[in-house]
Design an enzyme around this catalytic site. Structure first.
Site, PDB file in Angstrom:
ATOM      1  N   ASN A 191       1.043  -0.904 -17.487  1.00 30.62           N
ATOM      2  CA  ASN A 191       1.459  -0.911 -18.889  1.00 30.62           C
ATOM      3  C   ASN A 191       2.698  -1.748 -19.154  1.00 30.62           C
ATOM      4  O   ASN A 191       3.186  -1.789 -20.273  1.00 30.62           O
ATOM      5  CB  ASN A 191       1.707   0.528 -19.368  1.00 30.62           C
ATOM      6  CG  ASN A 191       2.844   1.213 -18.621  1.00 30.62           C
ATOM      7  OD1 ASN A 191       3.450   0.642 -17.728  1.00 30.62           O
ATOM      8  ND2 ASN A 191       3.111   2.456 -18.990  1.00 30.62           N
ATOM      9  N   LYS A 192       3.213  -2.435 -18.127  1.00 30.18           N
ATOM     10  CA  LYS A 192       4.434  -3.221 -18.306  1.00 30.18           C
ATOM     11  C   LYS A 192       4.144  -4.548 -19.011  1.00 30.18           C
ATOM     12  O   LYS A 192       2.996  -4.909 -19.259  1.00 30.18           O
ATOM     13  CB  LYS A 192       5.113  -3.457 -16.960  1.00 30.18           C
ATOM     14  CG  LYS A 192       5.584  -2.163 -16.292  1.00 30.18           C
ATOM     15  CD  LYS A 192       6.586  -1.406 -17.159  1.00 30.18           C
ATOM     16  CE  LYS A 192       7.229  -0.238 -16.421  1.00 30.18           C
ATOM     17  NZ  LYS A 192       6.293   0.872 -16.142  1.00 30.18           N
ATOM     18  N   ILE A 193       5.216  -5.292 -19.296  1.00 30.68           N
ATOM     19  CA  ILE A 193       5.063  -6.506 -20.105  1.00 30.68           C
ATOM     20  C   ILE A 193       4.192  -7.537 -19.391  1.00 30.68           C
ATOM     21  O   ILE A 193       3.429  -8.266 -20.021  1.00 30.68           O
ATOM     22  CB  ILE A 193       6.444  -7.077 -20.502  1.00 30.68           C
ATOM     23  CG1 ILE A 193       6.292  -8.143 -21.587  1.00 30.68           C
ATOM     24  CG2 ILE A 193       7.223  -7.572 -19.297  1.00 30.68           C
ATOM     25  CD1 ILE A 193       7.570  -8.455 -22.321  1.00 30.68           C
TER      26      ILE A 193
END
Length: 375
Positions: A191-193
């Site tokens: 879910n990170k950038i």
């Protein structure tokens, strides 16, 4: 007919990930070695600058654990940790049987409060044990108060582990997050950038620390022709396929940062005149946030459960803010310094959809919910 789900922060492929994965298959490097790993690390070192040495690992949690090992944290040592964070920041302290000491947030960045930090340090010293490390976080992509925290770190000669798991692309006074700590960490969870599916990096300030980190991350094998091990190591190295995903993701990082910040502008326009909703934003131009997640605080006794229910009814994912560590059952009884601002934020806050692939249609659906609730 039920509308399509709007997720909080889903993975967003950039286009070249499959090319690098295919290269791993074509060269038969389906392991924890290969060109993708080398190139991924090299690209990140170039991006971060500031004398950064990158070791790519299987997770951000593994990177924090290794960081504490590299700083010689042992059983019974005090480690000061920001309370307002995800549990992965704190758990590695317990891996090493050290003692976490939790510190509250300040209101401008929601990160470690310098005053509470200094109070915690003085307490530990009075107990006869100066803390071995300070773990500070750049929460939701917002840089911490770097100048104040670094001043305290230097004054008391306590190294900083900088948890920038959520802050790739964020900057303080033009310098990238992930380059302020004695050892720093960034996460590439799904879910990170940008993502490698799972993964993270440890960022050190010199080549010898990187060499030591790599040694520990690959089972601490001694320099022998046979398998000889004189100390405990870990299976923490990233694999060549995951690193290939990271190479493709990294090529579109700047676009992703721009899109996350556009999401913030969208929310700012929505709630700027609201009596009930306050959007968490950078306090001044020194702080450049990637706005990995856009977060809000509900005011004037407005129920976050009511707003969360409205979004859920429209198949839109939201999430509570992180529950502070000192309020978690796992950490009940450990020391906490501060006025529980982070607990107040937890009680009143929500994370809103912030993905880089948020469409105009999705924003329109989000707007419809917010427009009915902002006054």
């Amino acid at each position: 007919m039920k509308k399509e789900k709007i997720w909080l922060s889903p993975p967003h492929m950039g286009g070249n990930e499959l090319k690098y994965i295919q290269n791993a298959f074509d060269t038969n490097w389906i392991s924890q070695y290969g060109a993708n790993i080398d190139e991924f690390e090299n690209s990140l070192e170039t991006y971060l600058g500031n004398n950064s040495y990158v070791t790519a690992l299987s997770s951000g949690t593994a990177a924090i654990h290794l960081a504490l090992r590299l700083l010689n944290v042992e059983e019974g040592d005090f480690v000061i940790c920001q309370s307002f964070t995800f549990v992965a920041t704190a758990n590695p302290i317990l891996y090493l049987k050290a003692i976490p000491v939790f510190v509250d947030s300040e209101s401008q960045t929601w990160n470690m409060c310098p005053d509470a930090l200094e109070e915690a340090i003085k307490y530990c010293i009075q107990q006869g044990k100066k803390p071995k490390a300070i773990i500070t976080v750049s929460l939701y992509g917002m840089p911490f108060k770097v100048d104040e925290i670094l001043r305290i770190s230097k004054e008391y000669e306590i190294p900083i582990v900088e948890d920038s798991a959520e802050a790739l692309g964020s900057k303080y006074k033009g310098q990238p997050c992930g380059t302020f700590g004695d050892i720093s960490v960034i996460s590439f969870n799904g879910n990170k950038i940008i993502t490698t599916g799972g993964g993270g990096i440890l960022i050190s300030r010199n080549a010898s620390v990187k060499s030591r980190a790599l040694f520990l991350a690959t089972q601490a094998k001694d320099k022998e022709e046979f398998y000889s091990h004189s100390e405990i190591g870990y299976n923490y190295r990233i694999d060549n396929i995951a690193a290939g995903i990271g190479r493709g993701q990294l090529e579109t990082l700047e676009e992703k940062i721009t899109q996350r910040r556009k999401n913030h502008d969208f929310y700012q326009g929505m709630v700027k005149n609201s009596d009930h909703i306050e959007l968490f934003s950078a306090p001044n131009s020194d702080f450049f946030s990637n706005y990995w997640l856009n977060t809000i605080v509900l005011k004037n006794n407005y129920s976050k459960e009511k707003l969360r229910s409205k979004f859920s009814q429209n198949n839109i994912e939201t999430r509570y803010l992180w529950k502070p560590m000192h309020l978690q059952p796992l950490y009940k009884g450990y020391l906490f310094f501060g006025n529980n601002l982070c607990g107040t934020l937890f009680e009143a806050g929500l994370c809103l959809p912030s993905g880089t692939n948020l469409t105009d249609e999705s924003r329109a659906r989000i707007s419809e919910v917010l427009e009915n609730e902002i006054h």
